[in-house]
Design a protein around this motif. Structure first.
Motif, PDB file in Angstrom:
ATOM      1  N   LEU A  79      57.076  33.243  30.593  1.00 45.80           N
ATOM      2  CA  LEU A  79      56.369  32.168  31.283  1.00 45.80           C
ATOM      3  C   LEU A  79      57.061  30.818  31.134  1.00 45.80           C
ATOM      4  CD1 LEU A  79      52.629  33.039  30.581  1.00 45.80           C
ATOM      5  CD2 LEU A  79      53.927  33.364  32.692  1.00 45.80           C
ATOM      6  N   LEU A  80      57.729  30.619  30.009  1.00 50.97           N
ATOM      7  CA  LEU A  80      58.431  29.358  29.788  1.00 50.97           C
ATOM      8  C   LEU A  80      59.931  29.481  30.075  1.00 50.97           C
ATOM      9  CD1 LEU A  80      56.672  28.168  26.511  1.00 50.97           C
ATOM     10  CD2 LEU A  80      56.112  27.593  28.885  1.00 50.97           C
ATOM     11  N   ALA A  81      60.338  30.646  30.537  1.00 56.56           N
ATOM     12  CA  ALA A  81      61.750  30.870  30.854  1.00 56.56           C
ATOM     13  C   ALA A  81      62.064  30.309  32.243  1.00 56.56           C
ATOM     14  CB  ALA A  81      62.066  32.363  30.805  1.00 56.56           C
ATOM     15  N   PRO A  82      63.354  30.154  32.582  1.00 60.04           N
ATOM     16  CA  PRO A  82      63.718  29.710  33.936  1.00 60.04           C
ATOM     17  C   PRO A  82      63.142  30.634  35.005  1.00 60.04           C
ATOM     18  CG  PRO A  82      65.616  29.613  32.476  1.00 60.04           C
ATOM     19  CD  PRO A  82      64.538  30.304  31.706  1.00 60.04           C
ATOM     20  N   GLU A  83      62.883  30.083  36.184  1.00 65.85           N
ATOM     21  CA  GLU A  83      62.269  30.869  37.258  1.00 65.85           C
ATOM     22  C   GLU A  83      63.087  32.093  37.631  1.00 65.85           C
ATOM     23  OE1 GLU A  83      61.473  28.349  40.549  1.00 65.85           O
ATOM     24  OE2 GLU A  83      59.881  27.227  39.543  1.00 65.85           O
ATOM     25  N   LEU A  84      64.413  31.989  37.538  1.00 62.65           N
ATOM     26  CA  LEU A  84      65.259  33.139  37.868  1.00 62.65           C
ATOM     27  C   LEU A  84      64.951  34.302  36.938  1.00 62.65           C
ATOM     28  CD1 LEU A  84      67.543  34.407  39.490  1.00 62.65           C
ATOM     29  CD2 LEU A  84      69.173  33.387  37.887  1.00 62.65           C
ATOM     30  N   ASN A  85      64.752  34.029  35.657  1.00 59.73           N
ATOM     31  CA  ASN A  85      64.418  35.082  34.705  1.00 59.73           C
ATOM     32  C   ASN A  85      63.095  35.752  35.066  1.00 59.73           C
ATOM     33  OD1 ASN A  85      66.469  33.505  33.547  1.00 59.73           O
ATOM     34  ND2 ASN A  85      65.898  34.101  31.482  1.00 59.73           N
ATOM     35  N   GLN A  86      62.111  34.945  35.462  1.00 61.25           N
ATOM     36  CA  GLN A  86      60.816  35.483  35.852  1.00 61.25           C
ATOM     37  C   GLN A  86      60.942  36.389  37.074  1.00 61.25           C
ATOM     38  OE1 GLN A  86      58.343  32.082  36.529  1.00 61.25           O
ATOM     39  NE2 GLN A  86      58.385  31.396  34.399  1.00 61.25           N
ATOM     40  N   MET A  87      61.709  35.911  38.064  1.00 62.34           N
ATOM     41  CA  MET A  87      61.881  36.693  39.285  1.00 62.34           C
ATOM     42  C   MET A  87      62.593  38.008  39.016  1.00 62.34           C
ATOM     43  SD  MET A  87      62.859  33.748  42.071  1.00 62.34           S
ATOM     44  CE  MET A  87      61.720  32.426  42.464  1.00 62.34           C
ATOM     45  N   LEU A  88      63.635  37.957  38.180  1.00 62.12           N
ATOM     46  CA  LEU A  88      64.374  39.172  37.862  1.00 62.12           C
ATOM     47  C   LEU A  88      63.499  40.176  37.118  1.00 62.12           C
ATOM     48  CD1 LEU A  88      67.854  37.720  36.808  1.00 62.12           C
ATOM     49  CD2 LEU A  88      67.314  39.012  38.891  1.00 62.12           C
ATOM     50  N   LEU A  89      62.636  39.668  36.225  1.00 55.83           N
ATOM     51  CA  LEU A  89      61.751  40.562  35.488  1.00 55.83           C
ATOM     52  C   LEU A  89      60.793  41.275  36.430  1.00 55.83           C
ATOM     53  CD1 LEU A  89      60.468  41.679  32.879  1.00 55.83           C
ATOM     54  CD2 LEU A  89      58.988  39.665  32.876  1.00 55.83           C
ATOM     55  N   THR A  90      60.099  40.530  37.289  1.00 51.95           N
ATOM     56  CA  THR A  90      59.123  41.164  38.170  1.00 51.95           C
ATOM     57  C   THR A  90      59.805  42.022  39.231  1.00 51.95           C
ATOM     58  OG1 THR A  90      59.037  39.194  39.608  1.00 51.95           O
ATOM     59  CG2 THR A  90      57.446  39.331  37.809  1.00 51.95           C
ATOM     60  N   PHE A  91      60.990  41.620  39.678  1.00 51.86           N
ATOM     61  CA  PHE A  91      61.737  42.443  40.633  1.00 51.86           C
ATOM     62  C   PHE A  91      62.121  43.771  39.992  1.00 51.86           C
ATOM     63  CE2 PHE A  91      65.733  43.632  42.841  1.00 51.86           C
ATOM     64  CZ  PHE A  91      65.224  43.757  44.127  1.00 51.86           C
ATOM     65  N   GLY A  92      62.611  43.707  38.749  1.00 51.41           N
ATOM     66  CA  GLY A  92      62.962  44.932  38.033  1.00 51.41           C
ATOM     67  C   GLY A  92      61.749  45.796  37.758  1.00 51.41           C
ATOM     68  N   LEU A  93      60.614  45.164  37.458  1.00 55.36           N
ATOM     69  CA  LEU A  93      59.381  45.911  37.234  1.00 55.36           C
ATOM     70  C   LEU A  93      58.963  46.657  38.495  1.00 55.36           C
ATOM     71  CD1 LEU A  93      56.986  46.535  35.357  1.00 55.36           C
ATOM     72  CD2 LEU A  93      55.906  44.436  36.179  1.00 55.36           C
ATOM     73  N   GLY A  94      59.114  45.996  39.649  1.00 58.45           N
ATOM     74  CA  GLY A  94      58.779  46.651  40.906  1.00 58.45           C
ATOM     75  C   GLY A  94      59.657  47.865  41.168  1.00 58.45           C
ATOM     76  N   ILE A  95      60.953  47.718  40.911  1.00 55.63           N
ATOM     77  CA  ILE A  95      61.877  48.851  41.095  1.00 55.63           C
ATOM     78  C   ILE A  95      61.513  49.997  40.151  1.00 55.63           C
ATOM     79  CG2 ILE A  95      64.276  49.591  40.814  1.00 55.63           C
ATOM     80  CD1 ILE A  95      65.132  46.819  41.747  1.00 55.63           C
ATOM     81  N   LEU A  96      61.168  49.653  38.902  1.00 58.80           N
ATOM     82  CA  LEU A  96      60.800  50.671  37.920  1.00 58.80           C
ATOM     83  C   LEU A  96      59.564  51.443  38.365  1.00 58.80           C
ATOM     84  CD1 LEU A  96      60.992  51.985  35.101  1.00 58.80           C
ATOM     85  CD2 LEU A  96      59.595  50.091  34.237  1.00 58.80           C
TER      86      LEU A  96
END
Length: 287
Positions: free
Chosen positions: A89-106
């Motif tokens: 939540l306090l990380a850069p927005e790119l990190n947040q997007m990559l996490l949720t994008f990867g979660l969706g792929i998983l």
């Protein structure tokens, strides 16, 4: 000609109910938690498969399974928040997007591995039912889905604007630090908001399983349209989601009816809407 136009408007309005349900969940995650959840469509997919499983293996009508499916995916969303979302939540927005994008792929690939790529459909007694309003005709499942969507959205708005939890969510959305200073448990609010966001997607998934089908990729197109809606409405603007959903649903219906080959063009409508909205906002900010 007049009746055909009214029928088109009615079809678009009915479709907008599901769009608003999906987009409201996404707007809640963006507005309250402050994260753009690229895996939002996968929670819709989970809801659709749970409704199909309840029908196929237990003989339960998908609409009757809706409360349990919503609770189950709410719990999955809460677990997702605890395990992963809260840590970025306090990380850069790119990190947040990559996490949720990867979660969706998983999640999508897990569904493909466990269930295969074939679509699953449910059969209900009201599948072919219809309601005639003069010259207008409304499909039974569409009318039920729209009515449920309206009721659930009304309940969501009641919670947000008439309950203590709702006031806490709006306070956190406006100013996280200020909410902490007056005693709001921000982490708890985030968990509940993200869980409700996923639960709303799952409810939409149950309705989609009745209207269309369940498949590992069924959530993708609805997630894209939800992104288009919240961009038009303004990120995190739950009130704007309603009119933006109606605009998208009616626009698609008009294109499908009056544009030659409209079925293929309708999927591009929301991209044009995003582009037009961004250009308009850029112009307003430049002034």
């Amino acid at each position: 000609m007049t009746w055909s136009f009214l029928q088109t408007l009615l079809n678009g309005l009915l479709q907008s109910g599901i769009y608003a349900l999906v987009a409201s969940g996404l707007a809640l995650a963006v507005g309250v938690v402050g994260i753009v959840n690229f895996a939002h469509g996968e929670y819709l997919m989970i809801g659709a498969f749970l409704a199909w499983a309840a029908s196929a293996f237990l003989g339960v009508d998908p609409l009757l399974s809706l409360p349990l499916v919503a609770l189950a995916v709410f719990a999955i969303g809460g677990l997702t928040y605890r395990v992963s979302i809260r840590h970025v939540l306090l990380a850069p927005e790119l990190n947040q997007m990559l996490l949720t994008f990867g979660l969706g792929i998983l999640l999508q690939n897990l569904a493909l591995m466990l269930l295969g790529g074939n679509t699953r459909t449910v059969s209900t007694p009201y599948q072919a039912a219809s309601l005639n309003l003069g010259e207008l005709s409304v499909g039974g499942p569409k009318a039920i889905a729209f009515g449920l969507a309206v009721a659930i959205l009304a309940a969501l708005y009641f919670v947000l604007y008439r309950t203590t939890l709702g006031r806490q969510m709006r306070a956190v959305a406006q100013n996280r630090r200020g909410a902490q200073l007056i005693g709001v448990d921000v982490d708890r609010v985030y968990l509940l908001a993200f869980g409700v966001s996923c639960g709303l997607a799952a409810i939409a998934g149950v309705l989609v399983s009745v209207l269309l089908f369940a498949s590992p990729t069924v959530g993708l197109v609805f997630a894209l349209k939800a992104f288009a809606i919240i961009v038009m409405a303004g990120l995190g603007n739950l009130t704007g989601v309603l009119w933006a959903s109606v605009i998208l649903g009616v626009s698609e219906a008009l294109v499908q009816t009056y544009v030659p080959g409209g079925g293929g063009w309708s999927d591009a409508v929301f991209f044009l809407m995003i582009f037009g909205t961004l250009v308009w906002r850029s112009y307003r900010e430049a002034k």
